[in-house]
Design a protein around this motif. Structure first.
Motif, short mmCIF file in Angstrom:
data_model
loop_
_atom_site.label_atom_id
_atom_site.label_comp_id
_atom_site.label_asym_id
_atom_site.label_seq_id
_atom_site.Cartn_x
_atom_site.Cartn_y
_atom_site.Cartn_z
N LYS A 129 33.10 46.07 58.69
CA LYS A 129 33.11 46.96 59.85
C LYS A 129 31.83 46.78 60.65
N PRO A 130 31.94 46.66 61.98
CA PRO A 130 30.71 46.62 62.78
C PRO A 130 30.01 47.97 62.78
N ALA A 131 28.75 47.94 63.15
CA ALA A 131 27.94 49.15 63.03
C ALA A 131 28.08 50.08 64.24
N ASP A 132 29.09 49.83 65.06
CA ASP A 132 29.18 50.57 66.32
C ASP A 132 29.09 52.08 66.16
N SER A 133 29.73 52.60 65.11
CA SER A 133 29.81 54.06 65.03
C SER A 133 28.47 54.71 64.72
N ILE A 134 27.49 53.92 64.25
CA ILE A 134 26.19 54.53 64.01
C ILE A 134 25.14 53.99 64.98
N ARG A 135 25.58 53.20 65.95
CA ARG A 135 24.63 52.70 66.94
C ARG A 135 24.63 53.59 68.17
N GLU A 136 23.62 53.40 68.97
CA GLU A 136 23.56 54.15 70.21
C GLU A 136 24.78 53.80 71.05
N GLN A 137 25.44 54.82 71.53
CA GLN A 137 26.64 54.59 72.33
C GLN A 137 26.22 54.34 73.78
N THR A 138 26.63 53.21 74.30
CA THR A 138 26.35 52.99 75.72
C THR A 138 27.62 53.25 76.49
N PRO B 966 27.92 42.79 77.11
CA PRO B 966 29.29 43.08 76.64
C PRO B 966 29.95 41.83 76.09
N GLY B 967 30.73 41.99 75.06
CA GLY B 967 31.42 40.86 74.45
C GLY B 967 30.61 40.21 73.35
N VAL B 968 29.28 40.37 73.42
CA VAL B 968 28.43 39.78 72.39
C VAL B 968 28.37 40.73 71.21
N THR B 969 28.65 40.20 70.03
CA THR B 969 28.63 41.06 68.85
C THR B 969 27.68 40.50 67.80
N ASP B 970 27.55 41.27 66.73
CA ASP B 970 26.68 40.83 65.64
C ASP B 970 27.11 39.46 65.10
N SER B 971 28.41 39.20 65.19
CA SER B 971 28.90 37.98 64.54
C SER B 971 28.84 36.76 65.45
N ASN B 972 28.82 36.95 66.77
CA ASN B 972 28.86 35.74 67.60
C ASN B 972 27.57 35.41 68.35
N TYR B 973 26.53 36.27 68.23
CA TYR B 973 25.36 35.99 69.06
C TYR B 973 24.60 34.76 68.57
N ARG B 974 24.70 34.48 67.28
CA ARG B 974 23.97 33.31 66.77
C ARG B 974 24.58 32.02 67.31
N ALA B 975 25.91 32.03 67.36
CA ALA B 975 26.59 30.86 67.88
C ALA B 975 26.22 30.63 69.34
N LEU B 976 26.11 31.71 70.10
CA LEU B 976 25.71 31.60 71.50
C LEU B 976 24.32 31.02 71.62
N MET B 977 23.43 31.49 70.73
CA MET B 977 22.06 30.97 70.76
C MET B 977 22.03 29.48 70.47
N ALA B 995 34.25 30.82 75.31
CA ALA B 995 35.31 31.24 74.40
C ALA B 995 35.18 30.51 73.07
N GLU B 996 34.80 29.27 73.17
CA GLU B 996 34.62 28.47 71.96
C GLU B 996 33.49 29.05 71.10
N LEU B 997 32.38 29.36 71.79
CA LEU B 997 31.22 29.87 71.07
C LEU B 997 31.43 31.29 70.55
N MET B 998 32.10 32.09 71.35
CA MET B 998 32.22 33.51 70.99
C MET B 998 33.43 33.79 70.13
N GLY B 999 34.25 32.77 69.91
CA GLY B 999 35.38 32.96 69.02
C GLY B 999 36.49 33.77 69.65
N GLY B 1000 36.82 33.49 70.90
CA GLY B 1000 37.96 34.18 71.51
C GLY B 1000 37.86 34.25 73.01
N GLN B 1001 39.01 34.35 73.66
CA GLN B 1001 39.03 34.43 75.11
C GLN B 1001 38.52 35.77 75.61
N LYS B 1002 38.88 36.81 74.87
CA LYS B 1002 38.61 38.16 75.38
C LYS B 1002 37.12 38.43 75.54
#
Lengths: 208, 1020
Positions: A129-138, B966-977, B995-1002
């Motif tokens: 699960k991502p940490a969204d629910s305990i992170r600052e909500q933007t 937006p769209g950048v998450t804990d799991s894909n930011y390293r790939a972007l870097m 999309a390739e780097l971030m693992g999805g079109q959305k």
């Protein structure tokens, strides 16, 4: 065995040592199965847990230490799940705290079997699960997102965000701006210009 | 002293003299209402700058201004006519004796200079302790004056200050004051503990019954008139029902066997401190209590409020409060379902309106009929109620009724006014009349004494009753109630608008016909209460919509006008929006109403003539039998208080135009000591309050020449009286207990006659882990290098630094960017009390704090600290719930732990346990470096954050920026870097590559759109 291993992936693996622990009755929301493992509970790919009750610790003060030694740091997250089941918990809890801190373990405390069981369930259920629910909500609207992003750069304030936005038209515009362009904006002093430019143009990984 | 004598009473001088006797200082406990501020002011006046600075701790804002004001008064040359203006004249405001604030934003070295000036300052404990620990305070300091001493505990910062100050300077004194004697006896040997923690050995007790005090205050007592106003029968019944319910709750609580039974009396229940008593007993076992017991405790609080509000709120507001209670507490509360509480709701409603059947009959004739019919329904109604019904209709200024014929029921306004309101009005008129009589014959002399003016001071408990009373005097009390009633109806209508169920019904007039029919047959016999309440709602809604009509159309509605069904349905569609508009227009309609109300009024005057007779009789009867409440329980000396009966109103000239004197309202809650400012010659105490009575006494004693007349308006046989009397009894009991404690005080002294630190002798403190102690012969401890801990300034709000200091650790207060405590170069601790933990999880602050902490420190620790006197657990197993719920604290902690596997958690039972844990963690570690600690997390000029383990290898600022997109998450930011060199390059990456780097079109689309979105122009 392929099916059983994929099944095990979604279940908490419980060491045979834990047989008879009343805690197991309270793991209801997640599947669990006995397995031959070193730790007491395997709650994720890289996280494991040891269970200890304060009463047991008072009888066997060295037990926890040897169990931790056995683990040999094979996991990212080592949890010590401590069941507080004695009235005067201060002293034994201090010992357990010391042991877990200096052996790189994370201490979680529960006051009942239900609570301890719930911790194990939650750790397993939230494994990915991502940490969204305990992170600052933007807020999700454009302006607040933009403000949030740009203010991560130190010294940049909300007014600067408006200035930058209206000057360069879009975030790509801001990110591509040259130092002179940035410096021309009112309120963006030399320090901010450098910081912004560095943020955008310095490589993520510095050459070593 | 000669100067002082002009203004101070002998007993005050004695207090000062006693206090000055001991150079160590002392604790002064006064009866509440005796002037602490003048004592402090005179101490400041006696102070000479050469003695060093005086620091005044823990003064509230109102106390600060009172102290300054009375200091100015003392400084002024004793003139017969001191200017009444409260603000200090500019010439005196710079007087060095007048204490000033030391704000926290004054730079440290500047503060150090201030301490040496010898002037006096108000200062917060937090700043002072930091300066003391950093040795910015010179030992030449004269001493501390601590106000509100009843708030002190062994662990409070003031105690910490006293301890450090004592080690710093042997000559400075600590003088503490409080005027809350009852707070000084809560808990075990509290007075003694406070004295020990301040290192003083003198306890000065100055109760009101002290012979010096009573002599001074009773020499020229004010003229007191005690007016007992009977409550309306409805109020009496509500009060009775409330007390019954309260008693029932208390009995229930006793049955739980968890609380000391002695404390559980209804009299105790009248006071706020009751909650404290109960909570203190229950807190340690709070999580083991059943839901019912917990609810009982909160119900008792609600009931006490209801009792209080009964005599303070008008009928409509009271009903409104009850309504909200029913909505907010209805489901959980125990008392609401009790039988007597049903009565409370019923009667409270009857004070405002009644339901009658209309049946298309004119309301004027229908009223009596409908009432009698209602009687039939309620067989149990006794004669008493009949009486009370009559009385109600008498005591009401106006009884008007609204019919909504189509609905089948009528809403009859009762709008009972508070009896006190009328008495106040009459009293004011009478005062004015008397004044005129007095002044007209001997015109030359001003009618009231020398320096007081004509103002009549009316004293209420809270600001809102002040405003309402003011309204009720200027306009008529009925009008005030009418406005409240309209607001109430509008509020109700709003609720109904939300409630679709009823809305539908009102839209369908045919349904009403049917309903109406069934009611006609079913009403008289065993009517379903739900039916009635539904009808009631409909009627209220009708009445409310009527008001809305007037509001919208600005039409004056005659009392009997009937709204058309048509209008109802046509309105429905647009409901909300229009209603908003209507509310803003309410003002206009009110004016219209006022017109009609006035007409009504003049009609009513005749019928009212009978009312005063009833009332004045009652007043006569009750008379002034206990005018000297203040002293009555202390001794039986029945001195000086003149007794007087209120005028007979048989003449009955009740025209609003009758003149009243200038009136000033004052809310006791403000705590401003206004008597010296307004210098009233007449005070009307509308809500009796012990503290204020004492203030009046002191004011009178200080101005013996001026005439002062005090009226108390009590509700007869009310809890108001009971509470007032009980508060005096309670204070006396507190003093008796303090006197007993004083005779048994055990304060250890050293050779110089100074108090000895209580902890240092008895507790060698387990600084070193056990085995290292035993290794040394006889457990003897060689003195090692002093351990030190770096503490964030903000943490001085808590008691932990104090306890760490007690343990013998050196505390270094600094402003930390990251963490709260730094134990070693590697260990940083973020401390969370349980409340903080919940809050900072909710706000997301904790995540951020942990994130930065684990960036800069090898070992980041989250300390979860429980409170000693609360239970050591999050929740009882019953409250756990069946599922993994994202809102539960367990889930949040688990998530945190999963995301920060290197975060260490420490669970502490109490502050003291935390101190031990800290010491234990510090053992065998290097001492933290203060200079490094303050720079952690504060970026240096070249953009590289110091001590950031990653900063050398990564552009942290860019990474943080990237992760906030937006769209950048804990799991894909390293790939972007990995995919691009820097942020500027990211802009040029095409969507497919993203999309390739971030693992999805959305997510790729989200990011791309965000980057390219046009910034909204400010012109739009």
């Amino acid at each position: 065995s392929v099916s059983s291993s994929s099944q095990n992936r979604n279940a908490i693996l419980v060491s045979n040592r834990q047989k008879g622990n009343p805690l197991l009755k309270h793991i209801r929301n997640v599947k669990w199965a006995f397995a031959d493992i070193v730790c007491d509970y395997l709650v994720g790919q890289s996280s494991c847990a040891l269970y200890i009750s304060l009463r047991y610790h008072l009888l066997h003060p060295d037990y926890l230490y040897y169990r931790i030694k056995e683990l040999q740091k094979n996991f990212k997250l080592h949890i010590i799940l401590c069941h507080i089941d004695v009235e005067d918990a201060v002293k034994p809890l201090l010992e357990i705290t010391r042991t877990s801190i200096f052996h790189d373990c994370t201490l979680l405390c529960g006051w009942s079997f239900e609570e301890c069981g719930r911790y194990l369930e939650t750790l397993k259920a939230y494994e990915n699960k991502p940490a969204d629910s305990i992170r600052e909500q933007t807020n999700t609207d454009y302006l607040s997102r933009l403000t949030h992003a740009l203010t991560t750069v130190r010294h940049v304030n909300k007014t600067d965000v408006v200035t930058l936005g209206s000057t360069f038209g879009s975030l790509s515009g801001i990110m591509g701006a040259s130092m002179e362009d940035l410096a021309r904006c009112p309120g963006i002093g030399e320090r901010k210009v450098k910081r912004l430019h560095d943020t955008f143009h310095e490589p993520f990984r510095r050459a070593s | 002293m000669a100067l002082l004598r002009q203004k101070m009473l002998p007993f005050q001088e004695q207090i000062i003299a006693d206090l000055l006797e001991d150079p160590n200082g002392g604790v002064v406990v006064l009866s509440s209402g005796l002037p602490v501020h003048t004592l402090v002011a005179s101490l400041l006046l006696l102070h000479h700058p050469s003695q060093g600075s005086i620091l005044i701790l823990s003064a509230s804002e109102s106390q600060k201004s009172s102290i300054c004001r009375s200091l100015l008064l003392l400084l002024q040359n004793p003139s017969p006519n001191p200017s009444p203006s409260p603000s200090p004249s500019p010439s005196t405001s710079h007087n060095p004796i007048i204490p000033t604030d030391i704000p926290s934003d004054v730079l440290c070295h500047r503060r150090a200079d201030l301490y040496t000036t010898g002037a006096s300052y108000f200062i917060t404990p937090r700043i002072l302790i930091a300066d003391l620990l950093r040795s910015r305070v010179p030992p030449s300091i004269a001493g501390l004056l601590i106000l509100n001493a009843h708030r002190l505990t062994d662990n409070s910062t003031e105690a910490f200050i006293a301890r450090v100050l004592r080690s710093l300077s042997r000559t400075s004194y600590v003088r503490a004051f409080t005027d809350r004697p009852h707070a000084m006896v809560s808990g075990f040997a509290k007075a003694e503990r406070i004295m020990k923690c301040l290192y003083v050995r003198r306890l000065h007790l100055w109760p009101r019954f002290h012979v010096l005090v009573s002599n001074d205050l009773e020499q020229t007592p004010p003229e007191v008139v005690d007016i007992r106003v009977p409550m309306t029968p409805a109020m009496m019944e509500i009060q009775k029902a409330l007390l019954e319910t309260m008693d029932a709750c208390l009995k229930e609580l006793k049955r739980s066997n968890k609380v000391d039974v002695d404390d559980l009396t209804v009299e105790n229940g009248l006071f706020k401190s009751f909650d404290e008593v109960v909570r203190r007993q229950l807190d340690p076992i709070w999580h083991t209590l059943g839901k019912k017991t917990k609810q009982l405790v909160s119900d008792l609080r609600t009931l006490r409020k209801l009792l209080d509000y009964l005599v303070r709120y008008d009928a409509v507001t009271y009903l409104k409060y009850l309504d909200t209670l029913r909505v907010s507490e209805g489901v959980r509360s125990v008392w609401i379902f009790a039988e007597s509480s049903y009565k409370i709701f019923e009667i409270a409603k009857k004070r405002v309106y009644q339901m009658t059947r209309a049946d298309g009959v004119r309301i004027s004739t229908d009223r009596n009929i409908s009432i009698s019919k209602r009687r039939k329904v309620k067989r149990d109604c006794s004669k008493k109620e009949k009486e009370s019904d009559n009385l109600w209709s008498l005591s009401n200024e106006a009884v008007s009724a609204k019919v909504a014929e189509n609905v089948g029921v009528a809403l009859e306004e009762v709008l009972e006014t508070a009896p006190k309101w009328k008495v106040l009005r009459e009293l004011l008129e009478e005062i004015e009349a008397e004044r005129r009589k007095e002044s007209s014959p001997k015109d030359g002399k001003n009618h009231v004494g020398g320096d007081s003016n004509d103002i009549v001071l009316v004293v209420c408990k809270d600001e809102s009753s002040c405003l309402q009373l003011e309204d009720s005097i200027i306009k008529s009390s009925h009008q005030v109630l009418r406005q409240e009633w309209e607001k109430y109806l509008l509020g109700k209508a709003e609720l109904h608008g939300l409630c679709k169920h009823i809305g539908k019904r009102s839209q369908d007039p045919k349904g009403y016909g049917v309903l109406d029919g069934t009611i006609t047959s079913g009403y008289s016999e065993n009517a379903d209460p739900r039916f009635i309440s539904k009808l009631e709602n409909v009627a209220i809604f009708a009445a409310a919509s009527e008001i809305r009509h007037t509001v919208q159309e600005g039409v004056v509605i005659e009392d009997n006008s009937q709204p058309h069904t048509r209008r109802h349905s046509s309105r429905k569609g647009s409901g909300g929006v229009r209603f908003q508009k209507a509310a803003t227009k309410a003002q206009d309609s009110r004016n219209n109403h006022r017109k009609s109300a006035k007409k009504e009024q003049s009609e009513k005057i005749n019928s009212e003539a009978t009312v005063p007779k009833v009332k004045s009789n009652a007043v006569h009867k009750s008379g002034v039998h206990k005018a000297d409440l203040i002293t009555s329980c202390i001794d039986n000396i029945d001195r000086g208080f003149l007794q007087r009966h209120i005028h007979d109103f048989n003449t009955s000239e009740f025209i609003n135009a009758k003149p009243i004197p200038p009136v000033q309202f004052y809310a006791i809650e403000k705590d401003e000591h206004v008597l010296d400012i307004w210098k009233p010659s007449v005070i009307i105490v509308f809500h009796p309050d012990m503290t204020f009575v004492r203030e009046i006494e002191v004011y009178k004693a200080e101005n013996p020449s001026g005439k002062l007349k005090v009226y108390f308006i009590f509700y007869e046989y009310s809890t108001e009286v009971q509470k007032f009397e009980a508060s005096i009894r309670r204070e006396n009991r507190a003093f008796e207990s303090l006197i007993r404690q004083k005779s048994l005080l055990m304060i250890p002294l050293d050779q110089d006659g100074r108090c000895i630190e209580p902890r240092s002798i008895c507790e060698p403190s387990s600084v070193v882990p056990q085995n290292s102690v035993t290794r040394k012969a006889g457990g003897r401890k060689t003195i090692e290098k002093e351990m030190q801990i770096i503490v964030d300034m903000r943490e001085f709000m808590s008691s932990l630094p104090n306890i760490l200091h007690q343990k013998g650790l050196k505390i270094i207060p600094v402003v930390l960017e990251v963490g709260d405590y730094v134990l070693s170069p590697f260990i940083c601790v973020e401390r969370k009390s349980i409340n903080d933990l919940y809050q900072s999880f909710a706000s997301g602050r904790l995540y951020h704090q942990v994130e930065t902490m684990s960036r800069y420190y090898k070992m980041s620790v989250l300390l979860i600290e429980f409170s000693q006197d609360k239970s050591f657990s999050f929740q009882s197993p019953n409250d756990l719930g069946d599922d993994v719920s994202p809102t539960s604290i367990i889930s949040k902690l688990s998530l945190l732990v999963l995301h920060f596997p290197r975060l260490r958690l420490v669970w502490s039972r109490s502050l003291h346990a935390t101190a031990e844990i800290f010491v234990s963690l510090k053992a065998n570690q290097d001492e933290p470096d203060e200079n490094k600690a303050i720079r952690v997390g504060v970026p240096s000029e070249d953009g590289i954050v110091e001590a950031d383990v990653r900063a050398e290898n990564f552009n942290t600022s860019a990474i943080e920026f990237l992760r906030s997109l937006p769209g950048v998450t804990d799991s894909n930011y390293r790939a972007l870097m990995d995919g691009c060199r820097c942020l500027a390059e990211l802009v040029f990456l095409p969507l497919e590559r993203l999309a390739e780097l971030m693992g999805g079109q959305k997510p790729a689309k989200m990011l791309r759109e965000f980057l390219d979105a046009n910034y909204p122009s400010m012109l739009q």
